[in-house]
Write a protein that holds these residues in place. Structure first.
Motif, mmCIF file in Angstrom:
data_model
loop_
_atom_site.group_PDB
_atom_site.id
_atom_site.type_symbol
_atom_site.label_atom_id
_atom_site.label_comp_id
_atom_site.label_asym_id
_atom_site.label_seq_id
_atom_site.Cartn_x
_atom_site.Cartn_y
_atom_site.Cartn_z
ATOM 1 N N UNK A 147 0.797 -1.210 0.000
ATOM 2 C CA UNK A 147 0.000 0.000 0.000
ATOM 3 C C UNK A 147 0.843 1.281 0.000
ATOM 4 N N UNK A 148 2.167 1.178 -0.154
ATOM 5 C CA UNK A 148 2.996 2.381 -0.155
ATOM 6 C C UNK A 148 2.690 3.263 -1.363
ATOM 7 N N UNK A 149 2.334 2.649 -2.498
ATOM 8 C CA UNK A 149 1.935 3.412 -3.686
ATOM 9 C C UNK A 149 0.415 3.399 -3.785
ATOM 10 N N UNK A 150 -0.153 4.574 -4.019
ATOM 11 C CA UNK A 150 -1.606 4.650 -4.187
ATOM 12 C C UNK A 150 -1.986 4.912 -5.637
ATOM 13 N N UNK A 151 -0.995 5.282 -6.462
ATOM 14 C CA UNK A 151 -1.249 5.610 -7.860
ATOM 15 C C UNK A 151 0.020 5.286 -8.649
ATOM 16 N N UNK A 152 -0.089 4.584 -9.779
ATOM 17 C CA UNK A 152 1.114 4.231 -10.536
ATOM 18 C C UNK A 152 1.868 5.441 -11.088
ATOM 19 N N UNK A 153 1.215 6.586 -11.167
ATOM 20 C CA UNK A 153 1.866 7.789 -11.676
ATOM 21 C C UNK A 153 2.525 8.619 -10.579
ATOM 22 N N UNK A 154 2.405 8.189 -9.335
ATOM 23 C CA UNK A 154 2.942 8.989 -8.230
ATOM 24 C C UNK A 154 4.167 8.312 -7.615
ATOM 25 N N UNK A 155 5.257 8.322 -8.371
ATOM 26 C CA UNK A 155 6.543 7.888 -7.851
ATOM 27 C C UNK A 155 7.466 9.102 -7.920
ATOM 28 N N UNK A 156 8.540 9.083 -7.158
ATOM 29 C CA UNK A 156 9.407 10.260 -7.116
ATOM 30 C C UNK A 156 10.874 9.831 -7.110
ATOM 31 N N UNK A 157 11.755 10.701 -7.589
ATOM 32 C CA UNK A 157 13.185 10.385 -7.590
ATOM 33 C C UNK A 157 13.686 10.104 -6.173
ATOM 34 N N UNK A 158 14.466 9.059 -6.052
ATOM 35 C CA UNK A 158 15.002 8.656 -4.747
ATOM 36 C C UNK A 158 14.167 7.600 -4.047
ATOM 37 N N UNK A 159 12.931 7.414 -4.479
ATOM 38 C CA UNK A 159 12.064 6.403 -3.881
ATOM 39 C C UNK A 159 12.576 5.022 -4.271
ATOM 40 N N UNK A 160 12.577 4.110 -3.320
ATOM 41 C CA UNK A 160 12.979 2.737 -3.620
ATOM 42 C C UNK A 160 11.723 1.894 -3.768
ATOM 43 N N UNK A 161 11.699 1.092 -4.826
ATOM 44 C CA UNK A 161 10.560 0.231 -5.122
ATOM 45 C C UNK A 161 10.979 -1.226 -5.101
ATOM 46 N N UNK A 162 10.040 -2.073 -4.747
ATOM 47 C CA UNK A 162 10.233 -3.528 -4.761
ATOM 48 C C UNK A 162 9.896 -4.039 -6.148
ATOM 49 N N UNK A 163 10.817 -4.823 -6.721
ATOM 50 C CA UNK A 163 10.574 -5.445 -8.022
ATOM 51 C C UNK A 163 10.154 -6.889 -7.762
ATOM 52 N N UNK A 164 8.950 -7.267 -8.197
ATOM 53 C CA UNK A 164 8.482 -8.632 -7.917
ATOM 54 C C UNK A 164 9.271 -9.648 -8.727
ATOM 55 N N UNK A 165 9.331 -10.883 -8.238
ATOM 56 C CA UNK A 165 9.995 -11.935 -9.019
ATOM 57 C C UNK A 165 9.256 -12.127 -10.343
ATOM 58 N N UNK A 166 10.020 -12.463 -11.379
ATOM 59 C CA UNK A 166 9.409 -12.700 -12.697
ATOM 60 C C UNK A 166 8.563 -13.963 -12.637
ATOM 61 N N UNK A 167 7.395 -13.874 -13.206
ATOM 62 C CA UNK A 167 6.518 -15.038 -13.297
ATOM 63 C C UNK A 167 6.803 -15.748 -14.614
ATOM 64 N N UNK A 168 6.992 -17.073 -14.547
ATOM 65 C CA UNK A 168 7.302 -17.884 -15.715
ATOM 66 C C UNK A 168 6.426 -17.645 -16.843
#
Length: 168
Positions: A147-168
Motif C-alpha cells: 500500500x505504499x503506492x496509491x497511484x502508478x503515476x505517483x513515484x518520485x526520484x530517490x524512492x525505492x521500489x520492490x521489483x516482484x519476481x518474474x513469473x514464468x
C-alpha cells in the motif's frame, strides 16, 4: 542482518518538527551511553512512534513488528512476517525522509530482494521494461509496492521500489 541504503533526503515527511526541548544532559558515569539509553531519548521515541504510525496507516503494523532507531538507521524485526511483508516493511520505513539505512533479517535461503531506486524522469513502465522485460508489466511493480503506492503515476526520484519476481 542485511542493510539497505536509502536516499535520506527523499521520501515522505512523517517526523515533522520536534518541539523545543531542553538539551539532553551529558552522560555521567552512572548513566550508560548505550542502546538502552538511546531508546530513553524522547526524540528517538517520538520518531519511532511516527514510524509505527506510518506502518499502521499502511496496515503493515503486525503485533510482532518491532522497530529500533539508531541515528538515521532503522532496525526492523519481525518473526512472523513472510518475505513479501518484510520487504514491504523495509521499503515503508526506508522511504521516509530522514532515514538513510534499514537493517533487517531475511531468511538466509531466500534470494536477495530486488529493489530499484527511482531516477528523475523514470516511470513504472520504464522500470518494468528494464527489470521485467516488458513495459506493460508496470502494474506488477505497482501491486508489489501497495500500500505504499496509491497511484502508478505517483513515484518520485530517490524512492525505492520492490521489483516482484518474474513469473514464468
Amino acid at each position: 542482518m542485511a542493510i539497505w541504503d536509502f536516499v535520506k533526503d527523499a521520501g515522505k515527511a512523517v517526523f515533522g518538527k520536534a518541539e523545543a526541548a531542553p538539551a539532553p544532559a551529558a552522560p555521567t558515569a552512572a548513566a550508560p551511553a548505550d542502546a538502552k539509553a538511546a531508546t530513553a531519548d524522547p526524540e528517538v521515541q517520538r520518531k519511532v512512534a511516527a514510524l509505527k504510525a506510518e506502518l499502521k496507516a499502511l496496515n503493515l503494523d503486525g503485533d510482532d513488528v518491532h522497530l529500533r532507531l539508531r541515528g538515521d538507521t532503522v532496525i526492523v524485526e519481525s518473526k512472523g512476517a513472510d518475505r513479501e511483508a518484510l520487504e514491504k516493511l523495509i521499503l515503508a520505513v526506508g522511504n521516509i525522509q530522514g532515514i538513510a539505512k534499514v537493517e533487517a533479517d531475511l531468511p538466509p535461503e531466500a534470494p536477495q530482494p530486488v529493489f530499484h531506486t527511482v531516477a528523475k524522469g523514470e516511470t513504472l513502465s520504464a522500470i518494468a521494461k528494464a527489470h521485467l522485460g516488458d513495459a506493460s508489466k508496470y502494474n506488477a511493480i505497482f501491486e508489489a509496492n501497495r500500500p505504499m503506492l496509491s497511484d502508478p503515476d505517483k513515484i518520485y526520484p530517490g524512492q525505492m521500489l520492490r521489483i516482484p519476481p518474474q513469473q514464468g
